[in-house]
Design a protein around this motif. Structure first.
Motif, mmCIF file in Angstrom:
data_model
loop_
_atom_site.group_PDB
_atom_site.id
_atom_site.type_symbol
_atom_site.label_atom_id
_atom_site.label_comp_id
_atom_site.label_asym_id
_atom_site.label_seq_id
_atom_site.Cartn_x
_atom_site.Cartn_y
_atom_site.Cartn_z
ATOM 1 N N VAL A 46 20.964 19.884 35.237
ATOM 2 C CA VAL A 46 21.187 18.458 35.542
ATOM 3 C C VAL A 46 22.588 18.250 36.107
ATOM 4 O O VAL A 46 22.765 17.571 37.125
ATOM 5 N N ILE A 47 23.591 18.840 35.454
ATOM 6 C CA ILE A 47 24.971 18.689 35.933
ATOM 7 C C ILE A 47 25.116 19.256 37.339
ATOM 8 O O ILE A 47 25.744 18.646 38.207
ATOM 9 N N THR A 48 24.517 20.416 37.585
ATOM 10 C CA THR A 48 24.606 21.039 38.909
ATOM 11 C C THR A 48 23.937 20.158 39.962
ATOM 12 O O THR A 48 24.485 19.952 41.052
ATOM 13 N N LEU A 49 22.774 19.626 39.648
ATOM 14 C CA LEU A 49 22.065 18.778 40.613
ATOM 15 C C LEU A 49 22.775 17.454 40.871
ATOM 16 O O LEU A 49 22.623 16.862 41.938
ATOM 17 N N LEU A 50 23.564 16.987 39.910
ATOM 18 C CA LEU A 50 24.288 15.725 40.054
ATOM 19 C C LEU A 50 25.699 15.887 40.623
ATOM 20 O O LEU A 50 26.368 14.896 40.888
ATOM 21 N N THR A 51 26.149 17.132 40.807
ATOM 22 C CA THR A 51 27.517 17.377 41.260
ATOM 23 C C THR A 51 27.654 17.214 42.766
ATOM 24 O O THR A 51 26.765 17.576 43.533
ATOM 25 N N ASP A 52 28.793 16.686 43.178
ATOM 26 C CA ASP A 52 29.113 16.469 44.587
ATOM 27 C C ASP A 52 29.617 17.775 45.200
ATOM 28 O O ASP A 52 30.815 17.976 45.375
#
Length: 124
Positions: A46-52
């Motif tokens: 989730v964090i990876t997919l939400l990171t810019d």
């Protein structure tokens, strides 16, 4: 020395997620540790997919914030065997220490100040 680019860090993230998700299958872990690995893998995904950055799909978390989350997770992974009294020389303890060490070392070698993908005008 900060030589890991955001794109390269994303590759490390994917490998890290894969190892976390596969650990319960690859190692004979306690059931609670199996659940922890799946939860951590899901959280990292989730964090990876939400990171810019290049691998981010939604790009709402600034890359440096992703870095602080990585560092905190690495420290938590290193501390968990001590806090929860994992058995000495157990697969669980070794897995958490190796993953924690990888996370912290990756944090130290990643260039967190490099511009993210969405801010670069030459990428399509």
């Amino acid at each position: 020395m900060k030589f890991l680019s955001p794109a390269a860090h994303g590759v490390v993230d994917v490998l890290f997620i894969t190892i976390l998700a596969m650990a319960p299958i690859m190692f004979d872990l306690q059931p609670a540790i199996d659940v922890a690995c799946y939860v951590l893998a899901g959280g990292y995904l989730v964090i990876t997919l939400l990171t810019d950055f290049k691998l981010g799909l939604f790009r709402v978390i600034p890359f440096p914030v992703h870095g602080w989350l990585d560092l905190l997770t690495g420290i938590a992974l290193l501390a968990a065997p001590l806090l929860f009294r994992f058995p000495a020389a157990s697969s669980e303890r070794n897995l958490f220490w190796v993953l924690g060490l990888v996370s912290v070392v990756t944090w130290f070698i990643t260039d967190w100040k490099k511009q993210s993908r969405s801010l670069m005008t030459d990428e399509g």
